[in-house]
Design a protein around this motif. Sequence first.
Motif, PDB file in Angstrom:
ATOM      1  N   MET A   1       0.837  -1.170   0.000  1.00 25.06           N
ATOM      2  CA  MET A   1       0.000   0.000   0.000  1.00 25.06           C
ATOM      3  C   MET A   1       0.884   1.235   0.000  1.00 25.06           C
TER       4      MET A   1
ATOM      5  N   ARG B   1      -5.587  -4.742   4.256  1.00 21.75           N
ATOM      6  CA  ARG B   1      -5.754  -3.500   3.496  1.00 21.75           C
ATOM      7  C   ARG B   1      -6.052  -2.289   4.390  1.00 21.75           C
TER       8      ARG B   1
ATOM      9  N   ASP C   1      -7.665   0.419   1.899  1.00 23.15           N
ATOM     10  CA  ASP C   1      -7.377   0.557   0.472  1.00 23.15           C
ATOM     11  C   ASP C   1      -8.087  -0.559  -0.283  1.00 23.15           C
TER      12      ASP C   1
ATOM     13  N   LEU D   1       0.220  -6.707  -0.320  1.00 21.29           N
ATOM     14  CA  LEU D   1       0.025  -6.917   1.106  1.00 21.29           C
ATOM     15  C   LEU D   1       1.264  -7.461   1.801  1.00 21.29           C
TER      16      LEU D   1
END
Length: 90
Positions: free
Chosen positions: A1, A34, A50, A57
Amino acid sequence: MRLGDVADDAAPADLLARLRFDTWNTLAIRCEGRRVRIWLGDELAIDLTDAAPNVCLKGPLSFLFRGSPAGSRRTARFRDLKIARLNAEI
């Protein structure tokens, strides 16, 4: 992310005003799948998930320092940095 890509929209408008530049700030970052939550002191400052399908991840951890005015130099320093793996599987 890539939190910086979405944190600007997720952060409260007064977040920068709450940062202290004359002393250390206490930040806690918790990433679960996430979802990313960031506390400034004891207050939850950012809570985002997200939903992008291509979000990675797993992988390296990095910190991005942005926002320096053109021509200036700023330094991000860390003290008592602790990183712990959560027990949950991703």
